[in-house]
Enzyme design. Structure first.
Site, PDB file in Angstrom:
ATOM      1  N   LYS A  79      21.002  37.015 -36.461  1.00 60.89           N
ATOM      2  CA  LYS A  79      21.242  38.303 -37.130  1.00 60.89           C
ATOM      3  C   LYS A  79      21.039  38.216 -38.633  1.00 60.89           C
ATOM      4  O   LYS A  79      20.387  39.088 -39.225  1.00 60.89           O
ATOM      5  CB  LYS A  79      22.656  38.797 -36.803  1.00 60.89           C
ATOM      6  CG  LYS A  79      23.045  40.115 -37.468  1.00 60.89           C
ATOM      7  CD  LYS A  79      24.209  40.760 -36.763  1.00 60.89           C
ATOM      8  CE  LYS A  79      25.387  39.828 -36.624  1.00 60.89           C
ATOM      9  NZ  LYS A  79      25.930  39.402 -37.938  1.00 60.89           N
ATOM     10  N   THR A  81      19.261  35.975 -40.250  1.00 64.49           N
ATOM     11  CA  THR A  81      17.834  35.727 -40.459  1.00 64.49           C
ATOM     12  C   THR A  81      17.051  37.025 -40.356  1.00 64.49           C
ATOM     13  O   THR A  81      16.150  37.297 -41.171  1.00 64.49           O
ATOM     14  CB  THR A  81      17.323  34.710 -39.413  1.00 64.49           C
ATOM     15  OG1 THR A  81      18.055  33.492 -39.554  1.00 64.49           O
ATOM     16  CG2 THR A  81      15.837  34.435 -39.594  1.00 64.49           C
ATOM     17  N   ARG A 102      27.316  39.027 -46.543  1.00 64.55           N
ATOM     18  CA  ARG A 102      28.604  38.375 -46.783  1.00 64.55           C
ATOM     19  C   ARG A 102      28.395  36.943 -47.249  1.00 64.55           C
ATOM     20  O   ARG A 102      27.355  36.339 -46.998  1.00 64.55           O
ATOM     21  CB  ARG A 102      29.443  38.355 -45.498  1.00 64.55           C
ATOM     22  CG  ARG A 102      29.910  39.715 -45.024  1.00 64.55           C
ATOM     23  CD  ARG A 102      30.542  39.615 -43.647  1.00 64.55           C
ATOM     24  NE  ARG A 102      29.580  39.141 -42.666  1.00 64.55           N
ATOM     25  CZ  ARG A 102      29.899  38.625 -41.490  1.00 64.55           C
ATOM     26  NH1 ARG A 102      31.172  38.484 -41.155  1.00 64.55           N
ATOM     27  NH2 ARG A 102      28.967  38.231 -40.639  1.00 64.55           N
ATOM     28  N   LYS A 113      28.551  26.167 -37.361  1.00 61.25           N
ATOM     29  CA  LYS A 113      27.322  26.762 -37.881  1.00 61.25           C
ATOM     30  C   LYS A 113      26.488  25.796 -38.716  1.00 61.25           C
ATOM     31  O   LYS A 113      25.264  25.775 -38.604  1.00 61.25           O
ATOM     32  CB  LYS A 113      27.659  27.999 -38.735  1.00 61.25           C
ATOM     33  CG  LYS A 113      27.896  29.254 -37.926  1.00 61.25           C
ATOM     34  CD  LYS A 113      27.958  30.464 -38.854  1.00 61.25           C
ATOM     35  CE  LYS A 113      28.009  31.753 -38.049  1.00 61.25           C
ATOM     36  NZ  LYS A 113      27.989  32.937 -38.939  1.00 61.25           N
ATOM     37  N   ALA A 281      34.328  39.113 -38.412  1.00 64.36           N
ATOM     38  CA  ALA A 281      34.341  40.373 -37.672  1.00 64.36           C
ATOM     39  C   ALA A 281      35.169  40.310 -36.400  1.00 64.36           C
ATOM     40  O   ALA A 281      35.492  41.343 -35.822  1.00 64.36           O
ATOM     41  CB  ALA A 281      32.918  40.797 -37.321  1.00 64.36           C
ATOM     42  N   PHE A 309      29.041  39.447 -36.046  1.00 62.11           N
ATOM     43  CA  PHE A 309      29.038  39.335 -34.590  1.00 62.11           C
ATOM     44  C   PHE A 309      28.355  40.536 -33.937  1.00 62.11           C
ATOM     45  O   PHE A 309      27.462  41.146 -34.515  1.00 62.11           O
ATOM     46  CB  PHE A 309      30.446  39.099 -34.062  1.00 62.11           C
ATOM     47  CG  PHE A 309      30.994  37.748 -34.410  1.00 62.11           C
ATOM     48  CD1 PHE A 309      30.289  36.588 -34.135  1.00 62.11           C
ATOM     49  CD2 PHE A 309      32.231  37.627 -35.041  1.00 62.11           C
ATOM     50  CE1 PHE A 309      30.787  35.338 -34.465  1.00 62.11           C
ATOM     51  CE2 PHE A 309      32.739  36.361 -35.372  1.00 62.11           C
ATOM     52  CZ  PHE A 309      32.018  35.223 -35.079  1.00 62.11           C
ATOM     53  N   PHE A 389      11.825  33.354 -30.280  1.00 64.52           N
ATOM     54  CA  PHE A 389      11.943  31.905 -30.338  1.00 64.52           C
ATOM     55  C   PHE A 389      10.642  31.286 -29.820  1.00 64.52           C
ATOM     56  O   PHE A 389       9.897  31.933 -29.062  1.00 64.52           O
ATOM     57  CB  PHE A 389      13.119  31.414 -29.493  1.00 64.52           C
ATOM     58  CG  PHE A 389      14.467  31.552 -30.148  1.00 64.52           C
ATOM     59  CD1 PHE A 389      15.283  30.452 -30.342  1.00 64.52           C
ATOM     60  CD2 PHE A 389      14.938  32.795 -30.580  1.00 64.52           C
ATOM     61  CE1 PHE A 389      16.538  30.575 -30.939  1.00 64.52           C
ATOM     62  CE2 PHE A 389      16.175  32.927 -31.184  1.00 64.52           C
ATOM     63  CZ  PHE A 389      16.976  31.802 -31.359  1.00 64.52           C
ATOM     64  N   TRP A 417      11.924  33.890 -38.745  1.00 57.21           N
ATOM     65  CA  TRP A 417      12.262  32.489 -38.994  1.00 57.21           C
ATOM     66  C   TRP A 417      11.003  31.706 -39.348  1.00 57.21           C
ATOM     67  O   TRP A 417      10.995  30.924 -40.301  1.00 57.21           O
ATOM     68  CB  TRP A 417      12.928  31.867 -37.764  1.00 57.21           C
ATOM     69  CG  TRP A 417      13.572  30.536 -38.058  1.00 57.21           C
ATOM     70  CD1 TRP A 417      14.874  30.309 -38.371  1.00 57.21           C
ATOM     71  CD2 TRP A 417      12.930  29.251 -38.085  1.00 57.21           C
ATOM     72  NE1 TRP A 417      15.081  28.961 -38.596  1.00 57.21           N
ATOM     73  CE2 TRP A 417      13.909  28.296 -38.430  1.00 57.21           C
ATOM     74  CE3 TRP A 417      11.614  28.827 -37.861  1.00 57.21           C
ATOM     75  CZ2 TRP A 417      13.626  26.940 -38.545  1.00 57.21           C
ATOM     76  CZ3 TRP A 417      11.325  27.469 -37.984  1.00 57.21           C
ATOM     77  CH2 TRP A 417      12.325  26.539 -38.320  1.00 57.21           C
TER      78      TRP A 417
END
Length: 563
Positions: A79, A81, A102, A113, A281, A309, A389, A417
């Site tokens: 999200k 990215t 954020r 992460k 969130a 999220f 992906f 990405w």
């Protein structure tokens, strides 16, 4: 090291960020129309914008694009990215754009992460700084929060003129780290000179009410007023005690006055980005600061922002909480999805996600379909960003495109990405078309509904559940809320991010379930009621193999292991 290992290392987020050429932040600001006199520099590549001093310019209210996602899975959705890449793509399409994100929390960075500044060629920079201490905002928020806790305990120790009942203290201390050992502690031990012994605990900083206030405040005066309204405890005769009663708001505001200024950085492509504030969130409202978003609108025709999220959490809270207090609403919404996440919601284990499975994609689409429908309940027409992906096949992507279009929604395959803004130009063009249409944004519920009815509305309309059960403790809290006249606040649901239900194992789009409200926490300063569901924790723990174990610093002083 083998050639394939070398190639993998060279394609990490950290390696890609390290190869990027940053522009001095004064150039980024100048290109965006921000006066250099309004900048407070933190080195060459970071700055705060003094929104309380900056020169008044022509009023500009840029359109807001909210990026959200389907229910997250360990497979990843991308999200942040997508948010960064979409901003870059809009800039390539000739739009005047600013991104609003954020700040990352050290808890998940060192836990799972490993970094949270976007990924690949769609990152905000300098990513090492943003992921670590940045400009010190989280330290200031932690210090302000713990100052209030110290003043409260000192007041009790020094005679307790406010008649605070130590058994009914609501305000816990915080730190920006995952540490399960601090969830429940006993403080004040050691004799009369060490304070009054009592049970307490720690929350993670991003769950702090001070963090929520920081992100909802619209000025220094508003910040001070909100801080003064924090309910810290109750007296022996059950009357609320606030930070204002302790006269703590002035010193807390002093600690936060510089942090409150939004942070300006840039993407790899050179798009300006405000990165400011960072509530989770799943246990808070999950949006960056109102000041950053509204400041971005002054300098952009389109502001791309995100909410944490899935859309059932961050987006719902953006619509019902941030939008109310900030006087803003989204003009378009992007829902991020991946083939891998769809397969997991369709029943495929993580170890088998690389295998073709058309039926699992169709089964898992029920989750994305519900999120599409939920966004529409706020009067916004969603666009699905299918984050590609390398393992995705053309056939799999075509299945999802067909399913989304059958729901009457737009869909675009995004590859930010690997390609940065270029990989999101189709999505950007669809977003431009969406923001040019009139907005019909509205909230899901009215504030004059009871707390029970607000929660039931969210559970039935957004989660797809059938009902709500309140524990005995939660029912007592409801009585206190009603007796103190707090029932007209919005509700902030604290719920697992992995499921529409309060059971993380129920993937897909479960129905006919009941949400259990374990407790209700009053956030009179932030202006909302937190409903704690299931086993949700406000102080996370570290996993068996924390990301921190793979981190270090090289001889050149550069970070190793951020990803």
């Amino acid at each position: 090291m083998s050639e394939s290992q070398t190639q993998q290392l060279e394609m990490t987020d950290l390696a890609i960020a390290g190869r990027a050429t940053l522009k001095p932040i004064v150039e980024i600001a100048s290109a965006a129309g921000i006066d250099e006199d309004d900048l407070e520099l933190y080195g060459k590549y970071k700055a705060k914008v003094d929104v309380f001093r900056k020169k008044a310019g022509e009023a500009n209210q840029g359109k807001i694009v909210l990026v959200t996602a389907m229910s997250p899975t360990p497979a990843g959705e991308g999200k942040s990215t997508t948010t960064v890449g979409l901003g870059d793509a809009l800039a390539l399409e000739g739009q005047r754009v600013v991104i609003a994100l954020r700040e990352p929390s050290l808890g998940p960075i060192f836990g799972i992460k490993g970094g949270a500044a976007g990924g690949g060629y769609a990152q905000v920079l300098p990513m090492e700084d943003i992921n670590m201490h940045f400009t010190g905002d989280f330290h200031a928020i932690t210090s302000a929060h713990n100052l209030l806790a110290a003043l409260m305990d000192n007041h009790i120790h020094q005679g307790n003129a406010l008649n605070i009942d130590p058994r009914r203290i609501q305000f816990r201390r915080v730190m920006d780290m995952n540490d399960r050992a601090l969830r429940d502690v006993v403080i004040g031990l050691g004799g009369p000179t060490e304070g009054v012994p009592r049970e307490s605990g720690f929350d993670i900083t991003v769950a702090s009410e001070v963090m929520a206030i920081f992100c909802l405040a619209t000025s220094i005066d508003d910040l001070r007023e909100r801080l003064s309204k924090i309910t810290v405890a109750y007296t022996y005769d059950r009357k609320p005690v606030t930070a204002g009663d302790l006269n703590a708001q002035g010193s807390m505001t002093m600690l936060l006055k510089d942090a409150l200024k939004p942070n300006l950085v840039q993407t790899i492509q050179g798009t300006p980005a405000f990165v400011h504030g960072g509530p989770f969130a799943n246990i808070a409202h999950g949006c960056n600061s109102i000041l950053a978003t509204n400041t971005a609108r002054e300098y952009a025709d389109i502001v791309v922002t995100e909410a944490g999220f899935g859309a059932d959490l961050g987006a719902e809270k953006f619509m019902n909480i941030k939008s109310r207090f900030g006087g803003l609403g989204p003009d378009a919404a992007v829902v991020v999805a991946t083939i891998r996440a769809l397969k997991m919601h369709g029943g495929v284990p993580k170890t088998e996600l690389g295998q073709a499975n058309a039926q699992a994609i169709r089964n898992g689409f029920a989750n994305l379909k519900r999120h599409i429908g939920n966004i529409r309940k706020f009067g916004i027409e969603p666009i699905v960003a299918l984050n590609r992906f390398t393992s995705d096949t053309d056939e799999e992507l075509a299945i999802v495109e067909e399913l989304v279009r059958a729901e009457g929604a737009e869909v675009a395959i995004a590859n930010m990405w690997a390609e940065g803004g270029e990989g999101g130009r189709d999505l950007a063009r669809k977003v431009i078309q969406a923001v040019e249409k009139p907005s019909n944004f509205h909230h899901l519920y009215d504030l004059d509904l009871s707390i029970e009815d607000k929660i039931a509305t969210i559970v039935k309309e957004i989660y797809g559940g059938s009902g709500v059960e309140f524990s005995a403790a939660a029912k007592k809290r409801l009585e206190e809320i009603n007796d103190n006249g707090w029932s007209n606040m919005p509700v902030c649901m604290a719920k697992t991010q992995y499921s529409f239900s309060d059971d993380a194992a129920k993937l897909g789009a479960p129905t006919d379930f009941t949400i259990s409200i374990r407790d209700l926490q009053v956030r009179t300063g932030a202006g909302f009621i937190v409903a704690i569901t299931g086993a949700i924790m406000t102080m996370p723990g570290l996993p068996k193999e924390p990301a921190a174990l793979r981190m270090d610093v090289g001889d050149d002083g550069k970070a190793i292991g951020l990803f």
